[in-house]
Design an enzyme around this catalytic site. Sequence first.
Site, PDB file in Angstrom:
ATOM      1  N   PRO A   2       0.889  -1.201   0.026  1.00 27.02           N
ATOM      2  CG  PRO A   2      -0.156  -0.897   2.091  1.00 27.02           C
ATOM      3  CD  PRO A   2       0.608  -1.716   1.110  1.00 27.02           C
ATOM      4  CD  GLU A   3       2.959   3.104  -4.259  1.00 28.12           C
ATOM      5  OE1 GLU A   3       3.035   4.168  -4.433  1.00 28.12           O
ATOM      6  OE2 GLU A   3       3.147   2.144  -5.222  1.00 28.12           O
ATOM      7  CG  HIS A  92      -1.373 -15.407   8.212  1.00 30.60           C
ATOM      8  ND1 HIS A  92       0.083 -16.178   8.777  1.00 30.60           N
ATOM      9  CD2 HIS A  92      -1.669 -16.020   7.095  1.00 30.60           C
ATOM     10  CE1 HIS A  92       0.236 -16.861   7.980  1.00 30.60           C
ATOM     11  NE2 HIS A  92      -0.987 -16.968   6.913  1.00 30.60           N
ATOM     12  NE  ARG A 111       5.925 -11.456   1.276  1.00 31.19           N
ATOM     13  CZ  ARG A 111       6.319 -10.930   0.207  1.00 31.19           C
ATOM     14  NH1 ARG A 111       5.413 -10.417  -0.645  1.00 31.19           N
ATOM     15  NH2 ARG A 111       7.664 -10.794  -0.037  1.00 31.19           N
ATOM     16  CE  LYS A 154      18.150  10.614  -3.537  1.00 27.64           C
ATOM     17  NZ  LYS A 154      18.465   9.786  -2.355  1.00 27.64           N
TER      18      LYS A 154
END
Length: 275
Positions: A2-3, A92, A111, A154
């Site tokens: 998810p972003e 989970h 995970r 950068k």
Amino acid sequence: MPELPEVETIRRGLALKISGRRIVQAELRRPDLRRPFPPALAVRLDGARIGALRRRGKYILIELDTDGLLLLHLGMSGRLTVGGSALCSAPHDHVVLTLDDGTVVRFNDPRRFGLIDYVERAEEERHPLLAELGPEPLDPGFDGAYLGAALARKLTPIKAALLDQRIVAGLGNIYACEALFRAGLSPRRLARSIGPARATRLASAIRSVLTEAIAAGGSSLRDYVQADGALGYFQHHWAVYGHEGDPCPGCDCGGGVRRIVQSGRSTFFCTKRQR
Ligand SMILES: [Zn+2]
């Protein structure tokens, strides 16, 4: 993974269900996810009343009346679900919160790259995961001038720079690809070569792809919650992400969307439109 738009959709859905409620039982079914849970987490959560929910980058911050915050990150495979009984658990379901109106919130993560931490309110600014985050792309301070200056330092390709959470918080692989496509910038271009005009175009593209995705999240889900109680993973059409070989939307290049691998991650783009 998810972003920002998915996390924001989860935040809004979760807030509708849990804000103002009291936690009557906090059950931790293992000692850790990506890293150990903080000491006495269940004790700190038991009896706490939930206030506002905020988001910072891909983190959800849940205000508690204990003068602390519950910090959540969904990692690769984390899911939050609401509703149902605490008894009918799925594999989970690592953390289960039962609220005073019977609502059950589950953090499910096969995970286990997700993360849960407890942050004292006074420590929030100094929290190691939050202190280094760059600006929120939807805040007013995020513009071409800021982005151009940040990218000028950068030495990496621009795609990699956009994934650096210190430059901008909340972008991931999908929305970095989408924003570069919309801005017409090659993902291979060196970040420091961008210049002011392109930086302005890119900042604007980042804001628009995120805003549209958040709107799609809100409109595709009733109360932001799916029928099975899962929060946040809505259907959204991406222009290039996952579309290798498909025609580029609004482009007459004829070559279709290409995929390359940068820093181990797939990048989807158009070689003609993106320079
Ligand atoms: Zn094209």
